[in-house]
Design a protein around this motif. Structure first.
Motif, PDB file in Angstrom:
ATOM      1  N   LEU A  65       0.605  -1.164   0.274  1.00 11.15           N
ATOM      2  CA  LEU A  65       0.164  -0.071   0.155  1.00 11.15           C
ATOM      3  C   LEU A  65       0.880   1.469  -0.070  1.00 11.15           C
ATOM      4  O   LEU A  65       1.663   1.042   0.589  1.00 11.15           O
ATOM      5  CB  LEU A  65      -1.260   0.203   1.038  1.00 11.15           C
ATOM      6  N   SER A  66       0.428   2.247  -0.591  1.00  9.12           N
ATOM      7  CA  SER A  66       1.114   3.950  -0.834  1.00  9.12           C
ATOM      8  C   SER A  66       0.684   4.552   0.427  1.00  9.12           C
ATOM      9  O   SER A  66      -0.198   4.070   1.066  1.00  9.12           O
ATOM     10  CB  SER A  66       0.530   4.583  -2.031  1.00  9.12           C
ATOM     11  N   LEU A  67       1.819   5.429   0.542  1.00 10.79           N
ATOM     12  CA  LEU A  67       1.153   6.511   2.130  1.00 10.79           C
ATOM     13  C   LEU A  67      -0.218   7.156   2.044  1.00 10.79           C
ATOM     14  O   LEU A  67      -0.100   7.328   3.111  1.00 10.79           O
ATOM     15  CB  LEU A  67       2.824   7.334   2.237  1.00 10.79           C
ATOM     16  N   ASP A  68      -0.357   7.121   0.610  1.00 12.97           N
ATOM     17  CA  ASP A  68      -1.718   7.784   0.700  1.00 12.97           C
ATOM     18  C   ASP A  68      -2.913   7.223   0.326  1.00 12.97           C
ATOM     19  O   ASP A  68      -3.774   7.323   1.196  1.00 12.97           O
ATOM     20  CB  ASP A  68      -1.750   8.455  -1.393  1.00 12.97           C
ATOM     21  N   GLU A  69      -2.120   6.020   0.087  1.00 13.63           N
ATOM     22  CA  GLU A  69      -3.664   4.428   0.559  1.00 13.63           C
ATOM     23  C   GLU A  69      -3.537   4.854   2.015  1.00 13.63           C
ATOM     24  O   GLU A  69      -4.524   4.814   3.407  1.00 13.63           O
ATOM     25  CB  GLU A  69      -3.551   3.443   0.297  1.00 13.63           C
ATOM     26  N   TYR A  70      -2.833   4.797   3.120  1.00 10.53           N
ATOM     27  CA  TYR A  70      -2.692   4.893   4.676  1.00 10.53           C
ATOM     28  C   TYR A  70      -3.242   6.121   5.188  1.00 10.53           C
ATOM     29  O   TYR A  70      -4.368   6.191   5.657  1.00 10.53           O
ATOM     30  CB  TYR A  70      -1.375   4.241   5.197  1.00 10.53           C
ATOM     31  N   GLN A  71      -2.526   6.572   4.720  1.00  9.66           N
ATOM     32  CA  GLN A  71      -3.153   8.769   5.572  1.00  9.66           C
ATOM     33  C   GLN A  71      -4.797   8.384   4.747  1.00  9.66           C
ATOM     34  O   GLN A  71      -5.200   9.525   5.828  1.00  9.66           O
ATOM     35  CB  GLN A  71      -2.625   9.937   4.178  1.00  9.66           C
ATOM     36  N   SER A  72      -4.991   7.877   4.128  1.00 10.08           N
ATOM     37  CA  SER A  72      -6.796   7.944   3.868  1.00 10.08           C
ATOM     38  C   SER A  72      -7.168   7.077   4.380  1.00 10.08           C
ATOM     39  O   SER A  72      -8.522   7.746   5.183  1.00 10.08           O
ATOM     40  CB  SER A  72      -6.971   7.283   2.339  1.00 10.08           C
ATOM     41  N   PHE A  73      -6.678   6.379   5.370  1.00 14.01           N
ATOM     42  CA  PHE A  73      -7.358   6.381   6.954  1.00 14.01           C
ATOM     43  C   PHE A  73      -7.413   7.004   8.496  1.00 14.01           C
ATOM     44  O   PHE A  73      -7.658   7.079   9.508  1.00 14.01           O
ATOM     45  CB  PHE A  73      -7.146   4.636   7.225  1.00 14.01           C
ATOM     46  N   SER A  74      -5.579   7.755   8.521  1.00 12.85           N
ATOM     47  CA  SER A  74      -5.312   8.419   9.292  1.00 12.85           C
ATOM     48  C   SER A  74      -4.276   9.010   8.670  1.00 12.85           C
ATOM     49  O   SER A  74      -3.542   8.712   8.662  1.00 12.85           O
ATOM     50  CB  SER A  74      -5.247   7.182  10.892  1.00 12.85           C
TER      51      SER A  74
END
Length: 458
Positions: A405-414
């Motif tokens: 997963l990309s950092l953007d994908e992670y940051q979309s959750f938190s």
């Protein structure tokens, strides 16, 4: 052939009864213990002036001669003499004449057989401790060799968290260490001498039971003659410990079967411990661990068999107690063979490091560490747990693993996620982060391995 106890009887024993009640087919395995007990008994009789020194010398010389014949395999046991005690007494009479009849002064077959079994269980307990130690050494060797190998840890047979293989294999070391401690502790209850208790009520002769206990290496004597001849607690305890031990061997056997399957392909057992198929030439079957797993049932059965025999017996001795021997002997044979096979099988096992690592690199077993990551950022664990659950669901739907997963994908959750999350997700970091006592971090496993080696040296 007349029975040594036949004076009161007017008819010969029915041949069916003779076959049904005889125990010589299995209790001949107590022959050496029976002779050792008899030598101690006759020595005591002489010291107490119950028989003469010359009579004692003749009897002991005769017993030593029979002992040599037994060890050389040159004796023939007969079912007419029922059991090992009567067979040896018959041989002794043939060897030295009527003076052999004085050997049985002040004792009964009841305390005699109990003494034999005490001596046998004590000897076999010590042997089992040594055999367990050899298996433990094999676990230590594998842990030492594969100290850095990472594998999936499982709960519910589902991948849970990455762990070190060395950590996993040492778990069995400690299981077996507890089995050894149980066996060692049990010896103090085996070390009670029943010799001299007679049939149930003692004897009228001025015997010295403490002396025979000393001669046989027992720590103490049974203070109650009824208990002395009817007690089989020490056999039950041995069978109970054996059942726990076999359960542990069955668990590692189950893992070896699974790990050596093509689906897991984590280990390969040495060819010398596997068999093939009569029809499928490609097969390499883990028959030894499968049979180890299967033989656990017979050991458990032997324990429950004796528990059932003893549960309703009044004091003191009853013929039912003849059933105490076959299960014990079978358990000893099963344990001996199982432990002797398991040690070299573990020692020669090939660990497939790349396959184990690939398994943790291609799963979601690092999810807990992302939750812990959010906790370090100040989020309560329960909230972090829910977020990571959603991330895992999303990753599964996207057909990606967490490291993909990309950092953007992670940051979309938190918004608490930063680039360092990917360090947290690396299997090596996941493993090494668990530095709590007994954890899977390499530093902890090294301490555990050192502790295991110290136990072995001690």
């Amino acid at each position: 052939m007349s029975k040594l106890w036949g004076g009161r009887f007017t008819k010969a024993t029915n041949q069916l009864v003779e076959s049904f009640t005889a125990s010589i087919e299995f209790d001949q395995q107590f022959a050496i213990e029976d002779i050792e007990g008899s030598i101690a008994h006759v020595t005591m009789l002489s010291e107490c002036a119950i028989i003469t020194d010359e009579e004692a010398r003749q009897i002991i010389d005769g017993l030593q001669t029979i002992k040599k014949k037994i060890k050389s395999g040159s004796v023939n046991y007969t079912i007419e003499d029922e059991d090992i005690h009567m067979n040896i007494e018959r041989m002794l009479t043939e060897e030295i004449g009527p003076v052999a009849g004085k050997l049985h002064t002040g004792r009964s077959r009841n305390d005699q057989v109990a003494t034999d079994i005490h001596l046998y269980v004590k000897k076999k307990t010590k042997e089992m401790i040594n055999l367990i130690t050899a298996v433990q050494q094999a676990f230590v060797n594998q842990a030492d060799t594969n100290i850095d190998v990472i594998m999936p840890g499982y709960t519910h047979l589902q991948r849970a968290q990455p762990i070190l293989f060395s950590h996993h294999i040492l778990a069995y070391f400690w299981m077996l260490e507890r089995d050894k401690e149980r066996l060692k502790d049990s010896i103090k209850r085996v070390d009670w001498s029943p010799l001299g208790a007679g049939a149930l009520a003692g004897t009228t002769f001025p015997t010295n039971r403490e002396r025979t206990a000393e001669l046989l290496g027992f720590d103490t004597v049974y203070p109650n003659s009824l208990d002395a001849v009817s007690d089989r607690d020490f056999v039950l305890e041995f069978l109970s410990i054996a059942s726990i031990l076999m359960t542990h061997l069955s668990r590692i056997s189950e893992e070896l079967v699974i790990w050596s399957s093509q689906e897991f392909n984590f280990v390969e057992l040495d060819d010398s411990f596997c068999t093939g198929s009569s029809i499928m030439p490609q097969k390499k079957n883990p028959d030894v661990p499968e049979l180890l797993r299967g033989k656990t049932g017979r050991v458990h059965g032997n324990l429950f068999g004796l528990l059932t025999v003893l549960k309703g017996l009044p004091l003191a001795y009853n013929k039912d107690m003849q059933e105490d021997k076959e299960g014990l002997l079978d358990t000893v044979i099963t344990l001996d063979g199982s432990l002797r096979l398991l040690a070299p099988m573990i020692d020669t096992m090939q660990v497939k490091k790349e396959n184990m690592y690939h398994a943790v690199d291609q799963d979601y077993s690092n999810a807990t560490d992302i939750a812990d990551y959010l906790v370090t950022k100040g989020l309560p664990f329960r909230e972090a747990h829910e977020i990571i659950g959603k991330i895992v669901l999303y990753a599964i739907q996207q057909k990606k693993y967490l490291l993909e997963l990309s950092l953007d994908e992670y940051q979309s959750f938190s918004t608490l996620f930063a680039k360092d999350v990917f360090t947290f997700l690396e299997p090596k970091h996941v493993v090494d982060a668990r530095k709590s006592l007994g954890g899977t971090a390499k530093s902890q496993v090294q301490q555990q391995l050192a502790q295991a080696k110290a136990v072995m040296e001690g």
